[in-house]
Design an enzyme around this catalytic site. Sequence first.
Site, PDB file in Angstrom:
ATOM      1  N   ARG A 154       0.775  -1.111   0.014  1.00 41.38           N
ATOM      2  CA  ARG A 154      -0.048   0.001  -0.108  1.00 41.38           C
ATOM      3  C   ARG A 154       0.717   1.254   0.001  1.00 41.38           C
ATOM      4  NH1 ARG A 154      -3.468  -3.468   3.182  1.00 41.38           N
ATOM      5  NH2 ARG A 154      -1.642  -3.513   4.624  1.00 41.38           N
ATOM      6  N   ILE A 155       1.776   1.474   1.167  1.00 42.95           N
ATOM      7  CA  ILE A 155       2.573   2.704   1.038  1.00 42.95           C
ATOM      8  C   ILE A 155       3.759   2.687   0.170  1.00 42.95           C
ATOM      9  CG2 ILE A 155       3.951   3.853   2.742  1.00 42.95           C
ATOM     10  CD1 ILE A 155       2.459   2.606   5.054  1.00 42.95           C
ATOM     11  N   ASP A 212      10.662  -6.795  -4.119  1.00 45.75           N
ATOM     12  CA  ASP A 212       9.391  -7.340  -3.193  1.00 45.75           C
ATOM     13  C   ASP A 212       9.059  -8.636  -3.734  1.00 45.75           C
ATOM     14  OD1 ASP A 212       6.927  -7.785  -2.280  1.00 45.75           O
ATOM     15  OD2 ASP A 212       6.333  -5.658  -2.278  1.00 45.75           O
ATOM     16  N   ASP A 271      11.833   7.227  10.983  1.00 43.22           N
ATOM     17  CA  ASP A 271      10.597   7.616  11.761  1.00 43.22           C
ATOM     18  C   ASP A 271      10.315   6.541  12.914  1.00 43.22           C
ATOM     19  OD1 ASP A 271       8.241   9.105  12.297  1.00 43.22           O
ATOM     20  OD2 ASP A 271       7.026   7.627  11.293  1.00 43.22           O
ATOM     21  N   GLU A 305      10.985   2.130  21.115  1.00 44.93           N
ATOM     22  CA  GLU A 305      10.307   3.382  21.152  1.00 44.93           C
ATOM     23  C   GLU A 305       9.867   3.401  22.782  1.00 44.93           C
ATOM     24  OE1 GLU A 305       7.646   3.725  17.831  1.00 44.93           O
ATOM     25  OE2 GLU A 305       9.225   3.196  16.273  1.00 44.93           O
ATOM     26  N   HIS A 346       7.951   8.492  15.288  1.00 48.08           N
ATOM     27  CA  HIS A 346       6.963   7.776  14.674  1.00 48.08           C
ATOM     28  C   HIS A 346       5.636   8.671  14.296  1.00 48.08           C
ATOM     29  CE1 HIS A 346       5.310   3.430  14.806  1.00 48.08           C
ATOM     30  NE2 HIS A 346       4.683   3.916  13.982  1.00 48.08           N
ATOM     31  N   GLY A 369       4.410   8.630  11.320  1.00 49.00           N
ATOM     32  CA  GLY A 369       3.746   8.371  10.027  1.00 49.00           C
ATOM     33  C   GLY A 369       2.240   8.281   9.785  1.00 49.00           C
ATOM     34  N   ALA A 370       1.569   7.901  10.899  1.00 55.02           N
ATOM     35  CA  ALA A 370       0.040   7.783  10.853  1.00 55.02           C
ATOM     36  C   ALA A 370      -0.462   9.061  11.466  1.00 55.02           C
ATOM     37  CB  ALA A 370      -0.255   6.687  11.603  1.00 55.02           C
TER      38      ALA A 370
HETATM   39  P1  NAD Z   1       1.529  -3.805   2.959  1.00 50.28           P
HETATM   40  O1  NAD Z   1       1.360  -5.064   3.577  1.00 50.28           O
HETATM   41  O2  NAD Z   1       0.506  -3.259   2.344  1.00 50.28           O
HETATM   42  O3  NAD Z   1       3.040  -3.762   2.260  1.00 50.28           O
HETATM   43  C1  NAD Z   1       4.074  -4.473   2.705  1.00 50.28           C
HETATM   44  C2  NAD Z   1       4.857  -4.861   1.170  1.00 50.28           C
HETATM   45  O4  NAD Z   1       6.090  -5.579   1.925  1.00 50.28           O
HETATM   46  C3  NAD Z   1       4.026  -6.058   0.536  1.00 50.28           C
HETATM   47  O5  NAD Z   1       4.037  -5.581  -0.870  1.00 50.28           O
HETATM   48  C4  NAD Z   1       5.019  -7.341   0.901  1.00 50.28           C
HETATM   49  O6  NAD Z   1       4.862  -8.039  -0.526  1.00 50.28           O
HETATM   50  C5  NAD Z   1       6.300  -6.561   1.125  1.00 50.28           C
HETATM   51  N1  NAD Z   1       7.207  -7.440   1.818  1.00 50.28           N
HETATM   52  C6  NAD Z   1       6.937  -8.521   2.471  1.00 50.28           C
HETATM   53  N2  NAD Z   1       8.157  -8.993   2.834  1.00 50.28           N
HETATM   54  C7  NAD Z   1       8.970  -8.620   1.966  1.00 50.28           C
HETATM   55  C8  NAD Z   1      10.774  -8.736   2.244  1.00 50.28           C
HETATM   56  N3  NAD Z   1      11.194  -9.742   2.892  1.00 50.28           N
HETATM   57  N4  NAD Z   1      11.270  -7.831   1.170  1.00 50.28           N
HETATM   58  C9  NAD Z   1      10.667  -6.876   0.505  1.00 50.28           C
HETATM   59  N5  NAD Z   1       9.440  -6.924   0.513  1.00 50.28           N
HETATM   60  C10 NAD Z   1       8.601  -7.541   1.381  1.00 50.28           C
HETATM   61  O7  NAD Z   1       1.987  -2.781   4.187  1.00 50.28           O
HETATM   62  P2  NAD Z   1       1.900  -1.006   4.256  1.00 50.28           P
HETATM   63  O8  NAD Z   1       0.452  -0.605   4.722  1.00 50.28           O
HETATM   64  O9  NAD Z   1       2.335  -0.630   2.850  1.00 50.28           O
HETATM   65  O10 NAD Z   1       2.991  -0.651   5.375  1.00 50.28           O
HETATM   66  C11 NAD Z   1       4.284  -0.908   5.264  1.00 50.28           C
HETATM   67  C12 NAD Z   1       5.175  -0.681   6.528  1.00 50.28           C
HETATM   68  O11 NAD Z   1       4.776   0.563   7.143  1.00 50.28           O
HETATM   69  C13 NAD Z   1       4.310  -1.783   7.747  1.00 50.28           C
HETATM   70  O12 NAD Z   1       5.567  -2.268   8.277  1.00 50.28           O
HETATM   71  C14 NAD Z   1       3.646  -0.755   8.494  1.00 50.28           C
HETATM   72  O13 NAD Z   1       3.565  -1.344   9.959  1.00 50.28           O
HETATM   73  C15 NAD Z   1       4.542   0.420   8.342  1.00 50.28           C
HETATM   74  N6  NAD Z   1       3.702   1.726   8.709  1.00 50.28           N
HETATM   75  C16 NAD Z   1       4.270   2.585   9.378  1.00 50.28           C
HETATM   76  C17 NAD Z   1       3.600   3.858   9.795  1.00 50.28           C
HETATM   77  C18 NAD Z   1       4.304   4.983  10.779  1.00 50.28           C
HETATM   78  O14 NAD Z   1       3.729   5.341  11.262  1.00 50.28           O
HETATM   79  N7  NAD Z   1       5.649   5.222  10.082  1.00 50.28           N
HETATM   80  C19 NAD Z   1       2.051   3.978   9.340  1.00 50.28           C
HETATM   81  C20 NAD Z   1       1.649   3.088   8.555  1.00 50.28           C
HETATM   82  C21 NAD Z   1       2.305   1.854   8.343  1.00 50.28           C
END
Ligand code: NAD
Length: 325
Positions: A154-155, A174, A259, A264, A283, A285-286
């Site tokens: 997603r991100i 990925d 971030d 933490e 932190h 991000g959200a």
């Molecule tokens: P998501 O599940 O949509 O995407 C994660 C991606 O990582 C997937 O496409 C998956 O195939 C890939 N992946 C899994 N294992 C892998 C590996 N070994 N090597 C490479 N790619 C791999 O998740 P998202 O919503 O995009 O979130 C991504 C990250 O951001 C998560 O860890 C989430 O917790 C974090 N996040 C942080 C904040 C913040 O406050 N900083 C906010 C939201 C999400």
Amino acid sequence: MRETLLVLVTDRVSTEGLAPLHDDDRFEVVTIDDSSSEEFSSTLKHASGLIVRSATTVGESMIDGAPDLKVIGRAGVGIDNIDVAAATERGIAVVNAPGGNTTAATELTMALLLTLARRVSRADLSVREGRWDRAAFRGVELKGRILGLVGAGRIGAEVAVRCLAFGMDVLVYDPYLPEERARSLGLRLVSLDEVIEQADVISLHVPLNDETRGIISDGAFRKMKKRAFVINASRGGVVDEDALVRALEAGEIAGAALDVYETEPLPPDSPLRAAPNLVLTPHLGASTEEAQIGVATEVANAMLAALIDGDLSAAVNLPSGPSYK
Ligand code: NAD
């Protein structure tokens, strides 16, 4: 027998976002922000649903104190504060809100990227300190540079869209991203080594698990371009913090932004605080108004679907046991 389903909400989850539950007279929503209070535990005894953010730890004893609980909702994505195994054993579904903060986390990543490229945070500090040092803050342009994504879910995918708009080329490592999806996003799927060796900016957007822990460590930093920037707004531990400090001090990379952290809040004596060319945010991000409403609405809808329709499609566990209807 209660006529309404009681949903207990804590951790200052957005009331506005919980409208799907507040507006539905099949639910009684009670908000108690102090989850250590007596009032919280006595209310929990009758709750069918519990909604938390990250501050409350939902462990085995809390679950044991909630005999009627059917669904635990996390207004956000990470479920590290919930004992999912204990919930599963008791037949309780755990639902989260993975999409509600995608834009917020994406835009923070862009903010960190631009801060690194144009040294915004350091320049701001220097002006406040009475200086006018334009030569010290010459930056670099993003146009024509290569973004290397580790993870394009997603991100990561949203970061790619924005970086393509900045005129960057995008490489992705990925292993779980279908070729088709990468092509439709205009991204080139490559190996992790290719990302590490070729990217000017490496941005991580993966979950933290055994495969991704320390995925960027000493060996990776040594292979990076000297002008590379590394950004981690995913989960602490994905980038090895000690290795990052060594790489920044040795000038193996040009800069980094974090971030999220292995521990933490970041300990006051963490060597990260003194590392050169490093941008640190707590932190965030959200942390946007929209994301807090977004995750609350997403989890409220998931809770409603689970409790009313028995729809567990948003569950991160597959609890055995009683039906949810
Ligand atoms: P998501 O599940 O949509 O995407 C994660 C991606 O990582 C997937 O496409 C998956 O195939 C890939 N992946 C899994 N294992 C892998 C590996 N070994 N090597 C490479 N790619 C791999 O998740 P998202 O919503 O995009 O979130 C991504 C990250 O951001 C998560 O860890 C989430 O917790 C974090 N996040 C942080 C904040 C913040 O406050 N900083 C906010 C939201 C999400």
